[in-house]
Design a protein around this motif. Structure first.
Motif, PDB file in Angstrom:
ATOM      1  N   THR A   1       0.890  -1.196   0.020  1.00 19.08           N
ATOM      2  CA  THR A   1       0.057  -0.123   0.221  1.00 19.08           C
ATOM      3  C   THR A   1       0.989   1.337   0.051  1.00 19.08           C
ATOM      4  O   THR A   1       0.454   2.316  -0.648  1.00 19.08           O
ATOM      5  CB  THR A   1      -0.875   0.153   1.357  1.00 19.08           C
ATOM      6  OG1 THR A   1      -0.028  -0.124   2.519  1.00 19.08           O
ATOM      7  CG2 THR A   1      -1.974  -1.264   0.993  1.00 19.08           C
ATOM      8  N   GLU A   2       2.008   1.379   0.707  1.00 18.80           N
ATOM      9  CA  GLU A   2       2.777   2.445   0.752  1.00 18.80           C
ATOM     10  C   GLU A   2       3.377   2.954  -0.725  1.00 18.80           C
ATOM     11  O   GLU A   2       3.297   4.032  -1.024  1.00 18.80           O
ATOM     12  CB  GLU A   2       4.046   2.028   1.563  1.00 18.80           C
ATOM     13  CG  GLU A   2       4.942   3.267   1.691  1.00 18.80           C
ATOM     14  CD  GLU A   2       5.986   2.936   2.928  1.00 18.80           C
ATOM     15  OE1 GLU A   2       7.146   3.112   2.410  1.00 18.80           O
ATOM     16  OE2 GLU A   2       5.754   2.675   4.012  1.00 18.80           O
TER      17      GLU A   2
ATOM     18  N   ASP B   1      -4.133   6.679  -6.303  1.00 23.47           N
ATOM     19  CA  ASP B   1      -5.473   6.919  -5.447  1.00 23.47           C
ATOM     20  C   ASP B   1      -5.850   8.371  -6.077  1.00 23.47           C
ATOM     21  O   ASP B   1      -5.109   9.278  -5.756  1.00 23.47           O
ATOM     22  CB  ASP B   1      -5.165   6.951  -3.982  1.00 23.47           C
ATOM     23  CG  ASP B   1      -6.503   7.083  -3.445  1.00 23.47           C
ATOM     24  OD1 ASP B   1      -7.331   7.548  -3.832  1.00 23.47           O
ATOM     25  OD2 ASP B   1      -6.467   6.678  -2.086  1.00 23.47           O
ATOM     26  N   MET B   2      -6.981   8.456  -6.721  1.00 21.93           N
ATOM     27  CA  MET B   2      -7.353   9.658  -7.515  1.00 21.93           C
ATOM     28  C   MET B   2      -8.338  10.345  -6.377  1.00 21.93           C
ATOM     29  O   MET B   2      -8.495  11.429  -6.905  1.00 21.93           O
ATOM     30  CB  MET B   2      -8.065   9.282  -8.636  1.00 21.93           C
ATOM     31  CG  MET B   2      -7.124   8.495  -9.511  1.00 21.93           C
ATOM     32  SD  MET B   2      -5.949   9.179 -10.321  1.00 21.93           S
ATOM     33  CE  MET B   2      -6.367  10.493 -11.143  1.00 21.93           C
TER      34      MET B   2
END
Length: 91
Positions: free
Chosen positions: A7-8, A27-28
Motif C-alpha cells: 500500500t505504501e 489513488d485519485m
C-alpha cells in the motif's frame, strides 16, 4: 502464486524466479483508483502473471468499495474480458 499488495508504494506484485510482475496505481481520491500500469519481465511473460496481479487488484477494489479507472490498456482489456468487474469502472 501469492500476490502481494504494498500500500505504501501503491502496487500489487508477484515474485517468480527472483523477478516481479506488477500493477501500479494512484489513488485519485473520491474512492477511485487509477490502475495505471502493468509490467511483466520478458522472461516471465505468457505465464498469466499480469492477469493474476490484475485480478488481485480488482478484487481489492471490489472488497473496499473502490472504483477503478483502467488507465493501463491491459487492465481495460482484462475488464472487458471479465464483465464481473465492469461495475467497478465509474460512468
Amino acid at each position: 502464486m501469492d500476490v502481494q499488495h504494498n500500500t505504501e508504494k501503491k502496487r500489487f506484485f508477484v515474485e517468480v524466479e527472483g523477478k516481479e510482475a506488477e500493477l501500479t496505481y494512484q489513488d485519485m481520491g473520491d474512492g477511485v483508483l487509477n490502475y495505471s500500469s502493468t509490467f511483466t519481465p520478458p522472461e516471465l511473460r505468457g505465464k498469466g502473471l499480469a492477469g493474476q496481479v490484475t485480478k488481485a487488484a480488482l478484487e481489492f477494489a471490489k472488497a473496499n468499495n473502490k472504483k477503478v479507472k483502467p488507465g493501463c490498456p491491459y487492465v481495460a482489456t482484462y475488464i472487458e474480458r471479465h464483465p464481473e468487474y465492469k461495475s467497478l469502472v465509474p460512468n
